[in-house]
Design a protein around this motif. Structure first.
Motif, PDB file in Angstrom:
ATOM      1  N   THR A   1       4.145  -2.570  -0.984  1.00 58.85           N
ATOM      2  CA  THR A   1       2.924  -2.410  -1.773  1.00 58.85           C
ATOM      3  C   THR A   1       1.838  -3.338  -1.262  1.00 58.85           C
ATOM      4  O   THR A   1       0.678  -2.946  -1.100  1.00 58.85           O
ATOM      5  N   TYR A   2       2.210  -4.586  -0.973  1.00 54.53           N
ATOM      6  CA  TYR A   2       1.233  -5.543  -0.464  1.00 54.53           C
ATOM      7  C   TYR A   2       0.728  -5.129   0.919  1.00 54.53           C
ATOM      8  O   TYR A   2      -0.456  -5.303   1.240  1.00 54.53           O
ATOM      9  N   LYS A   3       1.599  -4.582   1.738  1.00 53.45           N
ATOM     10  CA  LYS A   3       1.170  -4.130   3.058  1.00 53.45           C
ATOM     11  C   LYS A   3       0.139  -3.010   2.938  1.00 53.45           C
ATOM     12  O   LYS A   3      -0.842  -2.966   3.696  1.00 53.45           O
ATOM     13  N   LYS A   4       0.349  -2.107   1.983  1.00 55.33           N
ATOM     14  CA  LYS A   4      -0.605  -1.016   1.777  1.00 55.33           C
ATOM     15  C   LYS A   4      -1.944  -1.557   1.288  1.00 55.33           C
ATOM     16  O   LYS A   4      -3.012  -1.093   1.711  1.00 55.33           O
ATOM     17  N   MET A   5      -1.893  -2.556   0.398  1.00 56.46           N
ATOM     18  CA  MET A   5      -3.138  -3.128  -0.100  1.00 56.46           C
ATOM     19  C   MET A   5      -3.876  -3.880   1.002  1.00 56.46           C
ATOM     20  O   MET A   5      -5.108  -3.843   1.077  1.00 56.46           O
ATOM     21  N   LEU A   6      -3.136  -4.558   1.854  1.00 55.09           N
ATOM     22  CA  LEU A   6      -3.752  -5.249   2.981  1.00 55.09           C
ATOM     23  C   LEU A   6      -4.437  -4.249   3.907  1.00 55.09           C
ATOM     24  O   LEU A   6      -5.579  -4.467   4.340  1.00 55.09           O
TER      25      LEU A   6
END
Length: 328
Positions: A160-165
């Motif tokens: 999820t954090y990778k997608k937000m980044l």
């Protein structure tokens, strides 16, 4: 590490907003995604009765209008004179205030809260204090320092954090109009407030589609639209307001009546066409102050109608005393 996960969650909630399900009593639903220009003032536009509060807040901004309320008429007029000089200097500097210069000033004052929010974020992101914010600076300030290939290895829900980044980087690249990977203050404003910039429109639409398009077919179906507003509990009867939203989707969101929203329809929904409020107010102020009807304002004309532009509490108080004396 849990502290890093908690910090990331806090920063990302501040950046992207926390989505919640609205109460049926909370007013129009789905408005959290709609970017509409705030009114220039909540005061009534009632010049005919000598109430110029709307004009004061439109011309000065609400907070500065409060400051002017505390000034004497002499102080208020003096400060207005300096504002007139600034308006002209910001334009063509020809000694007159044109409609365009007046509109630009009103738009500028109304965006003060946006500039303040960017200023508050600037020191956090401009870590090397060179007057620009690089993508690496922003990424590290928001997500933390990671070695290449090690991104989010120590937090839960790393994907999820990778997608937000990735989403933040894409938005940054669009905001960075000169492509140098360094954001000026204007470019950082576009990154943080994309709804305010025409060249960021497609990014706002794309992010909305990504948020709502659960089956990833490139469209928003009515059930996906409703799921963003309401999550039913097992056995719960759908509230009346949800039925109303379904009807809104069919009647007003789905413009071509094909059963779903495409990018154009999403844009019309979340970034609706708006009246140019600063232009309307600029036209009003010019019309009321242009004594020689030449389509522009001299400094003398503006100061001659200073009470409409800025006013002061002292003036209002004096008028009240005069009125009270006449009544006696």
């Amino acid at each position: 590490m849990m502290w890093r996960a908690s910090l990331l969650l806090l920063l990302l909630l501040l950046r992207h907003g926390a989505q919640g399900k609205p109460s049926p009593d909370a007013g129009p639903h789905g408005q959290g995604r709609v970017h509409q220009a705030a009114p220039l003032s909540d005061a009534p536009h009632d010049d005919s009765h000598g109430n110029f509060q709307y004009d004061h807040e439109a011309f000065l901004g609400r907070e500065v209008a409060k400051e002017f309320d505390q000034l004497t008429p002499e102080e208020s007029q003096a400060r207005l004179g300096r504002i007139v000089d600034r308006m002209d200097r910001a334009g063509d500097g020809d000694g007159w205030v044109s409609l365009a210069e007046l509109r630009a000033w009103i738009a500028h004052t109304q965006q003060r809260h946006i500039r303040d929010s960017v200023s508050a974020a600037w020191d956090t992101y401009d870590t090397d204090r060179d007057g620009r914010v690089g993508w690496e600076e922003l990424r590290n300030a928001t997500y933390g320092h990671y070695a290449p290939g090690e991104e989010f290895h120590d937090v839960e829900d790393a994907e999820t954090y990778k997608k937000m980044l990735a989403r933040d980087e894409r938005r940054f690249r669009v905001a960075d109009q000169d492509g140098d990977s360094m954001a000026t203050r204007e470019e950082l404003t576009a990154f943080l407030h994309p709804e305010e910039f025409p060249h960021m429109r497609d990014i706002v639409i794309a992010e909305t589609l990504e948020d709502l398009d659960r089956n990833k077919d490139g469209y928003i179906q009515v059930e996906e639209y409703i799921a963003d507003l309401y999550s039913a509990e097992p056995g719960e009867e759908e509230p009346a307001w949800v039925q109303t939203e379904r009807q809104q989707f069919r009647d007003f969101r789905d413009l071509n009546k094909d059963g779903h929203l495409d990018g154009s329809e999403v844009g019309h929904w979340v970034l609706p066409p708006a009246q140019d409020q600063p232009l309307v107010e600029a036209n009003h102020l010019l019309h009321e102050s242009d004594t020689d009807k030449d389509g522009r304002l001299s400094k003398a004309e503006i100061l001659g109608n200073w009470n409409m532009f800025v006013g002061s509490q002292a003036t209002n108080y004096g008028e009240d005393l005069t009125r009270h004396h006449d009544e006696l």
